[in-house]
Design a protein around this motif. Structure first.
Motif, mmCIF file in Angstrom:
data_model
loop_
_atom_site.group_PDB
_atom_site.id
_atom_site.type_symbol
_atom_site.label_atom_id
_atom_site.label_comp_id
_atom_site.label_asym_id
_atom_site.label_seq_id
_atom_site.Cartn_x
_atom_site.Cartn_y
_atom_site.Cartn_z
ATOM 1 N N GLY A 56 0.847 -1.203 0.000
ATOM 2 C CA GLY A 56 0.000 0.000 0.000
ATOM 3 C C GLY A 56 0.873 1.241 0.000
ATOM 4 O O GLY A 56 2.105 1.165 -0.035
ATOM 5 N N ASN A 57 0.210 2.374 0.041
ATOM 6 C CA ASN A 57 0.941 3.644 0.004
ATOM 7 C C ASN A 57 1.811 3.847 1.238
ATOM 8 O O ASN A 57 1.590 3.229 2.271
ATOM 9 C CB ASN A 57 -0.055 4.806 -0.062
ATOM 10 N N THR A 58 2.727 4.748 1.104
ATOM 11 C CA THR A 58 3.576 5.102 2.238
ATOM 12 C C THR A 58 2.737 5.730 3.355
ATOM 13 O O THR A 58 1.885 6.580 3.078
ATOM 14 C CB THR A 58 4.643 6.118 1.771
ATOM 15 N N GLY A 59 2.985 5.289 4.561
ATOM 16 C CA GLY A 59 2.353 5.923 5.724
ATOM 17 C C GLY A 59 0.902 5.560 5.961
ATOM 18 O O GLY A 59 0.245 6.149 6.812
ATOM 19 N N VAL A 60 0.377 4.575 5.237
ATOM 20 C CA VAL A 60 -1.054 4.252 5.423
ATOM 21 C C VAL A 60 -1.304 3.379 6.666
ATOM 22 O O VAL A 60 -2.425 3.279 7.140
ATOM 23 C CB VAL A 60 -1.673 3.541 4.185
#
Ligand code: GTP
Ligand code: MG
Length: 490
Positions: A56-60
């Motif tokens: 998934g995306n960074t920081g999710v």
């Protein structure tokens, strides 16, 4: 699928504590591939168990969910978590996760799609590909972690996953929503109500395999809902009958690389075709310019019709030295004069011609193609073809065995292949029924040029010319060059 009562939850809690990897219960064989160090995971050997990928995306909240799954508080487990604008997990991290006596490698990966600069995004994808290639026992589940508030981006992100992992990957996907409020985390029905139709459709497509990852700021390990949600996740993980394999991934990768290569070749071919078109366009322009530049010395189009003594009409290309062709003599009457020289002839070169249109007294039309510097009889004297004005200039045409004046109706330019220059002893020729001079380029003083041509007329009386070349006859070239030198001097 969902744990329903307190008793069940207690059982699950125990189960989780047992199943989750910890250093206390690990054996030495598992330790080297279990809870990974933060050292470069690219050096890890192939995983020994089916993998569970957190992507998934960074920081999710991938690492946070990983920690929850491993039985730790989201912010306090083996996977490092941090509230930061910069990516925290920079290389894949692994930990061993046991579910109902089956062991899995839980793999926490660096953020994928929201890294702004392409180079870093590429590195993340390369690392993920590398990790997948180590999953020799296949990938049991791909947990796609997504911020609830970014749900609207899910389409784009799913397309990216499909492009990278292939359509088959969707059969192994589990969506984990993060950044979900307390009510929605506590009650799946409340959460469901918050989905828009797009999300509902998408979740239907993946058989509603979704969970909520609890917000570590709102929940602790003591909260039952944490166990309920983790249980749900594990239940789904176990439900996949077969794993997504490295073979599937590599097939997709090869197909993608082939498609990229094909697109690259196609783009190259298109560039090449555009270049060729441009070259041919420039060649064409150059050809037209060359034709214009040479136009000074060319004369008639090869298909211009002349009349032989006896009335036979032939194209100029067929005329040979010695033929007698219709022309006008000193008494202004039509007569037949011997062709003593073919000044030049070329069947391939292009030249720019003036197409002179006229209408005969009986209403039929005729036309003559000659180069602009060639001379013909216009308004009572010889003149350059370029000086002809439609509807104004009068030319002389042969009509019912007599020369009569007619007006030019139109003059246009045409590029044609081939040309020929023919010299008769009278210095005139009737070409396409139009009275023309045999001469061109120099000022249209018919008598003077005719006088200058006397030596060659004289010599050809005794020795027939067999000159037949695309270059202008040397004597004419000599005269023309002298004329240019003299006129250039003034
Ligand atoms: N509000 C809220 N915060 C969360 C949630 N999950 C994780 N966080 C916080 O978000 C921050 C980032 O979480 P991580 O788990 O490190 O995120 P990540 O996806 O692993 O990030 P990278 O490793 O950088 O790609 C941490 O401070 C977490 O405490 C959530 O569900 N709600
Ligand atoms: Mg992380």
């Amino acid at each position: 699928m969902v744990a329903k009562n307190q008793e069940e939850i207690e059982i699950i809690k125990q189960e989780l504590l047992r199943s989750t990897y910890s250093e206390e219960n690990s054996n030495s064989e598992e330790q080297d591939i279990g809870k990974s160090s933060s050292s470069d995971s690219e050096e890890i050997n192939s995983f020994r168990f089916p993998a569970i990928l957190l992507i998934g995306n960074t920081g999710v909240g991938k690492s946070t969910l990983g920690n929850w799954l491993l039985g730790y508080h989201g912010d306090d487990g083996p996977f490092e978590t941090k509230a930061s604008c910069d990516p925290v997990t920079l290389v894949p991290q692994t930990a061993l996760l046991e579910i109902n006596d089956r062991k899995y490698n839980l793999i926490d990966t660096p953020g994928l799609f929201d890294v702004k600069d392409d180079a870093r995004s590429d590195i993340a994808l390369t690392k993920l590909a590398n990790t997948i290639n180590h999953c020799s026992y296949g990938i049991q589940t791909i947990i796609f972690v997504v911020k609830k508030s970014f749900g609207k981006e899910i389409d784009r992100q799913i397309q990216a996953i499909k492009g990278f992992l292939g359509e088959k990957a969707l059969d192994h996907i589990l969506i984990a929503f993060t950044h979900v409020n307390m009510d929605q985390t506590m009650d799946r029905t409340v959460m469901k109500k918050s989905f828009n139709s797009k999300m509902v459709n998408f979740l239907n497509k993946i058989d509603n395999r979704w969970i909520v990852s609890p917000n570590p700021d709102l929940f602790t390990l003591e909260d039952d809902i944490v166990y309920t949600n983790v249980y749900e996740a594990k239940d789904i993980i176990e439900s996949f009958p077969e794993a997504y394999t490295t073979d599937m991934f590599n097939r997709v990768r090869r197909a993608r690389e082939e498609a990229e290569e094909a697109a690259r070749i196609k783009a190259q071919e298109e560039r090449l075709r555009a270049c060729e078109e441009e070259i041919s366009r420039l060649r064409n322009i150059a050809g037209i310019r060359a034709a214009r530049n040479e136009a000074e010395n060319q004369c008639f189009s090869l298909d211009t019709i002349v009349t032989l003594e006896g009335g036979k009409k032939i194209e100029m290309s067929e005329v040979r030295v010695g033929d007698k062709v219709a022309c006008v003599g000193s008494n202004n009457k039509v007569e037949y004069s011997e062709v003593y020289l073919i000044a030049h002839v070329d069947k391939d070169k292009q030249a720019e011609f003036l197409k002179v249109d006229y209408t005969k007294p009986d209403g039929t039309t005729g036309c003559l193609n000659l180069t602009s510097e060639h001379h013909l009889f216009v308004n009572d004297s010889f003149d350059y073809a370029r000086n002809i004005r439609p509807n104004d200039s009068q030319i002389q045409i042969l009509y019912k065995d007599e020369l009569i004046p007619v007006r030019v109706t139109n003059v246009s330019k045409e590029i044609r292949k081939g040309y020929i220059g023919i010299f008769t002893r009278t210095g005139t020729i009737i070409a396409d029924d139009v009275l023309c001079s045999c001469y061109s380029s120099c000022p249209p003083y018919q008598n003077i040029i005719h006088y200058i041509m006397a030596p060659i007329r004289f010599t050809t009386l005794f020795q027939k010319s067999n000159y037949y070349d695309s270059e202008i006859h040397p004597y004419l070239k000599f005269l023309y060059n002298n004329y240019k030198t003299i006129t250039g001097a003034f």
